[in-house]
Design an enzyme around this catalytic site. Structure first.
Site, mmCIF file in Angstrom:
data_model
loop_
_atom_site.group_PDB
_atom_site.id
_atom_site.type_symbol
_atom_site.label_atom_id
_atom_site.label_comp_id
_atom_site.label_asym_id
_atom_site.label_seq_id
_atom_site.Cartn_x
_atom_site.Cartn_y
_atom_site.Cartn_z
ATOM 1 C CG ASP A 58 -11.198 -11.586 -3.879
ATOM 2 O OD1 ASP A 58 -10.193 -11.256 -4.504
ATOM 3 O OD2 ASP A 58 -11.834 -10.808 -3.145
ATOM 4 C CG ASP B 134 -9.895 -3.965 -2.250
ATOM 5 O OD1 ASP B 134 -10.120 -4.686 -1.274
ATOM 6 O OD2 ASP B 134 -9.509 -4.403 -3.349
#
Length: 681
Positions: free
Chosen positions: A240, A185
């Site tokens: 996202d 991430d």
């Protein structure tokens, strides 16, 4: 920083400063995605893919599971869940369908490293440690993935340890545990250059000697499609996803232009699947799965399979659709056309055939068509056309066409294989006008059945059936002895909706026929009929009238307030350039709102612009459409533009459509107001 919508629950769990610095993006600890607000990537900057990435892994897009979309960091994410998913992969045939990776997302670790600087599993969630879970997953013939961030901490508000500065130690620890896949991430990255951070972890993984698929999750912020193929196996191209039609659609549109960057071992990643989480219809989930497969995207299940419906398993385990995604040629599909929300996306496959997605973005059934030649197939006497959701094959003379339900996708596999004559002829079922019916009134609808086959359809009969209480009567012939290529059976029907009917209902058009060899064929298409209400004499505020359909780039269309954020009713007073309006619609690009006007109205007028709630951000363009004709438009407006008057002549139109697009620069902060929105009738 870009404007990114946030969930209250996530913001309360992550400090405000930390949330801003983290970027609030990637699935492993982020808020609601910023998909509706993220600028679309520029396809001109996409390089052609090399044959494969350097580690030789993921030569087809990875398939598996990730817990984030269904659990986030809630307590149900634990050892029991991970083992249960592995069991379901085997028991429900998902392993056999190609799913291999059972991946852990954020919140698996303790908040501090041990005295030796090593990561430790959260003892509440994983009392036996990660190695034991990995061993269990491996015992099922599956692989396991893990998560960390290319920063000092992961994305969760607790502040779990990230890998920045610990890359080689953490990578070796993952290898020692038996990890097969790393999602890396981007939170708390301390401003260190992205390519440098992701290169260091690439080197650390390689140094372990263990084959570990490398998933780069930096949200598309640094155009990873231009450089990440030299480092990892997949890279996120967007913010996202969330479990909504608008989110899925926005992400799809951002990912589609990047086809040139994808190839074996290096994949554009438009984020995980939401299929089965409940925020979309099964039709929309089939579109989601179809388009991810055509885009050669990783297929990572994001729903809790322990509670999944039979329909969810049916979608996720469609072997024919999965085969499109997993085709070894490794090409991502490309857009051939998208006019009016009618998309044709074609993907070249390794055997020379083409996967063709006929995708309907709009809120009503649409005819979508292309040809075998246009999708890249050579000229041939005939073609075999396989419907991958209906699991049926037909022959066609070259036309590929279907009436596609609202938000639906017809996914075809088409080949010039020389064996087309063994299949029955294809026919196309359609409706010549949109079924808009006033309650208690009679309308006339016209259906058309058209022969597409190289061989004729014989003994053709059509039947239109309405819901219980509806009356349907044929006004012209419903049969034809034969339909050669291009010939149609056209039937007029008298349709009467009950006086108390409301909303949308499905009419069903069924055609039955025989192939020249005598094979009986039956084909059905649902046609969504809308029971509509005539506008009041004289007109009024359009926001007070019922909407025929609505699609919005972020959150719902709001009545008499601004768009706000993702929730209904969270907007503010409509405000453009400091001027406040009491009535109108608050939307977010890309947005389409339709109203039934029944041919009885003359003009639509509004004051339009970017809502003040986004400060200096936002660029939009407004359009008014009367049936299929653009009646008025503004050009691009910004937050610096005061309220702009817009008037459109909609005389005689059955449907008025209000459109807001992104002004050509992506949808970041494109909160738009149709203020003082009126119609005269």
């Amino acid at each position: 920083m870009r404007h990114l919508p946030t969930r209250t629950t996530r913001t309360s769990r992550r400090g405000v400063v930390g949330a801003l610095m983290a970027g609030l993006l990637c699935a492993a600890g982020t808020t609601v995605p910023a998909v509706a607000h993220s600028p679309a990537p520029a396809p001109a900057s996409v390089p052609a893919a090399n044959p494969q990435s350097g580690n030789g892994l993921a030569l087809t897009p990875p398939m598996g599971f990730n817990n984030w979309n269904s659990t986030h960091c809630r307590a149900e994410f634990d050892e029991s869940m991970v083992k249960g998913i592995a069991d379901i992969f085997v028991e429900k045939g998902l392993k056999e369908a190609g799913y291999r990776y059972v991946n852990l997302d954020d919140c698996w670790a303790k908040p501090q490293r041990d005295a030796d600087g090593k990561l430790e599993a959260d003892p509440q969630r994983f009392p036996n440690g990660i190695k034991a879970v990995a061993d269990y997953v491996h015992s099922k013939g599956l692989k396991i993935g893990i998560y960390t961030s290319a920063g000092t901490k992961t994305c969760d508000s607790v502040g779990l340890p990230g890998a920045l500065g610990h890359e080689f130690s953490d990578a070796q620890q993952f290898a020692d545990w038996g990890i097969d896949y790393l999602k890396y991430d981007n939170c708390n990255n301390q401003g260190v250059d992205a390519k440098k951070r992701y290169t260091t972890m690439r080197d650390a993984l390689a140094a372990t000697g263990r084959p570990i698929v490398y998933s780069i999750c930096e949200w598309g912020e640094n155009k990873p499609w231009e450089w990440a193929g030299e480092l990892g196996n997949l890279w996120r191209t967007t913010g996202d996803i969330n479990d909504s039609w608008s989110s899925m659609l926005s992400i799809m549109k951002q990912n589609l232009p990047l086809a040139a960057a994808a190839g074996p071992g290096r994949w554009n990643d438009p984020d995980m699947l939401e299929v089965g989480n409940g925020g979309m219809t099964d039709t929309e989930y089939r579109t989601h799965f179809s388009m991810w497969s055509v885009m050669a995207a990783p297929l990572l299940i994001g729903s809790d399979l322990r509670r999944a419906s039979a329909e969810t398993f049916e979608i996720l385990s469609n072997h024919e659709v999965i085969a499109v995604d997993q085709d070894p040629l490794g090409k991502q599909g490309t857009v051939l056309s998208s006019d009016g929300g009618r998309w044709v996306v074609a993907k070249e496959l390794g055997d020379g055939s083409r996967a063709v997605a006929l995708f309907n973005e709009t809120g009503s059934a649409q005819r979508i068509a292309t040809t075998a030649e246009e999708v890249g197939l050579p000229k041939a006497d005939g073609y075999t056309m396989r419907d991958l959701w209906e699991h049926r094959s037909y022959n066609t003379a070259g036309t590929l066409a279907a009436t596609v339900p609202a938000h639906g996708t017809v996914l075809l596999r088409v080949a010039a294989d020389g064996k087309w004559a063994a299949q029955p002829p294809a026919v196309e079922l359609g409706l010549e006008s949109r079924p808009l019916i006033e309650a208690g009134r009679t309308a006339t609808l016209t259906t058309k059945v058209t022969g597409l086959g190289r061989t004729p359809a014989r003994n053709v009969s059509a039947l239109l059936i309405g819901p219980s209480g509806w009356r349907v009567k044929a006004l012209s012939p419903t049969g034809s002895p034969a339909l050669p290529t291009g010939r149609s059976l056209t039937t007029r029907w008298q349709v009467t909706a009950p006086a108390d009917a409301t909303g949308a209902s499905d009419l069903t058009l069924t055609v039955r026929y025989r192939s020249p060899a005598g094979t009986r064929v039956s084909s059905t298409v649902p046609l969504r009929a809308h029971v509509v209400v005539a506008p009041p004499a004289g007109g009024g505020y359009l926001s007070d009238l019922p909407q025929l359909s609505a699609a919005n780039g972020w959150g719902p269309v709001e009545k008499d307030t601004s768009n706000g954020e993702s929730g209904a009713g969270d907007g503010n007073p409509l405000t453009i350039g400091g001027e406040v309006f009491a009535k109108g619609l608050g939307v977010h690009a890309d947005s389409t709102v339709e109203f039934y006007t029944g041919g009885a109205c003359e003009t639509v007028a509004a004051q339009v612009g970017v809502d003040d709630e986004k400060g200096a951000k936002g660029t939009v363009a407004f359009e008014v459409w009367a049936d299929g004709t653009k009646a008025a438009s503004t050009g691009v407006l910004t937050n610096a533009t005061p309220a702009r008057p817009l008037t459109a002549d909609v005389s005689g139109a059955q449907v008025v459509r209000l459109v807001v697009n992104d002004g050509g620069d992506g949808v970041d902060s494109d909160h738009a107001d149709w203020a003082d929105l009126r119609i005269t009738c």
